[in-house]
Motif scaffolding. Structure first.
Motif: not given
Ligand code: AQP
Length: 334
Positions: A16, A63, A201, A211, A213
């Motif tokens: 991430n 990603e 990470k 993160n 996300k």
């Protein structure tokens, strides 16, 4: 000499992307694409210097690409691609392995940190990683490289390699000496659990990082649990010298709120850290969660992400091949 300015930078698809990658690199990538020609690379060959499960690597490449787009990189303005799809990176890395010196690599602190106490067991790739990074940059004759402060030493090595190549092959100014573009205010975002280490990470605890996300709830929880200080916030930055966790939170707040650290410290002086944490969580949620939502949306269309990489790779290959022809020529390879 060609005076064209060209930006190159890369991000490893190793998990991430986090607030450190965002403030240290991605935010800068986005603003630079307004001013200069930019090439941004998902550096998958760097990622495999430490073992990656193939299926995870595959997803992480997509990603990372989605994170590039979600933070605002525009594939019509910038070239976005993955490193392994342009074989010139590996070819030039080999040539530069023969230019770079073992003594130079022995000074690289990131190798010492990542290899840990048992260096004999580290991959050869991890050791010569900075030569591949030099190849990434020089393959495009990039002049500017936006990176976080942790990459400064590798970039200095890229300059040394470029200079030695130009001297060895008697071609003054053939490779430009790439300039690092390191954010002035917050060049290194530190871990929320131990601010003597950078946010990363690969750090085991997810509580050490925000993160891209993360949901609003997760950001709230992580900031509440972040290490700070039991005393009140002082009115002078000097008093924070031995309080790295407190300084890290104030630095992040200063960067996101676009206020100078001095002004933030004065605004918060005498307050408990819980007050800072509430404000910090609020502005982080405002800045990060829209990126996270866009990222989740993009991840639903993997074929779109692959098309972006493929188109970028075609554009990058044209520049790389042209430069490689001249590089082979300088070295005397037929
Ligand atoms: N904590 C950080 N603060 C500021 N900048 C940072 N960068 C990374 N961490 C911070 C910058 O982000 C860009 C991409 O980094 P990378 O993913 O290619 O490699 P890294 O520096 O090794 O990042 P991580 O998160 O620590 O990854 P792992 O754990 O896989 O090694 C670079 O410009 C970097 O400076």
């Amino acid at each position: 000499m060609n005076n064209k300015k060209l930006v190159f930078s890369g991000v490893q698809p190793t998990g991430n992307l986090h607030l450190g990658n965002y403030l240290g690199a991605l935010k800068n990538f986005v603003s630079l694409q307004k001013e200069m020609e930019c090439i941004y690379c998902v550096v998958d060959l760097h990622a495999i210097t430490v073992f990656q499960k193939p299926s995870e690597l595959y997803n992480n490449v997509l990603e990372t690409t989605a994170s590039f787009l979600a933070t605002g990189l525009n594939p019509d303005k910038s070239i976005i691609f993955n490193q392994s799809s342009v074989s010139g990176h590996s070819e030039l890395a080999w040539i530069l392995n023969c230019v770079s010196r073992i003594g130079w690599l022995n000074r690289m602190t990131q190798f010492k940190d990542k290899a840990g106490s048992d260096k004999e067991k580290a991959s050869v790739g991890l050791y010569i990683y900075p030569n591949l990074m030099a190849a990434d940059i020089l393959l495009y004759k990039a002049t500017h490289v936006p990176v976080g402060a942790d990459q400064k030493q590798h970039l200095e090595l890229s300059r040394d390699i470029a200079q030695k190549f130009n001297n060895d092959f008697d071609c003054k100014n053939f490779f430009p000496l790439p300039e690092p573009l390191i954010p002035k205010n917050i060049s290194r975002v530190m871990s929320l659990r131990d601010a003597t280490k950078k946010m990363s990470k690969s750090e085991e605890s997810d509580y050490s990082r925000i993160n891209l996300k993360d949901s609003a709830d997760e950001i709230n929880r992580k900031i509440r649990k972040a290490k700070s200080d039991s005393q009140q916030i002082p009115d002078n930055i000097k008093l924070l010298e031995n309080k790295p966790e407190a300084l890290n939170l104030l630095n992040i707040y200063s960067e996101i709120s676009k206020n100078k650290l001095e002004a933030v410290v004065l605004e918060m002086a005498g307050k408990e850290y819980s007050f800072l944490k509430t404000k910090l969580a609020e502005i982080l949620i405002e800045e990060i969660t829209p990126i996270g939502k866009e990222l989740q949306k993009l991840l639903k269309d993997k074929s779109y992400l692959k098309t972006i990489l493929q188109k970028g790779s075609e554009k990058a290959s044209i520049i790389a091949e042209e430069n490689l022809k001249n590089i082979r020529d300088k070295v005397g390879l037929i």
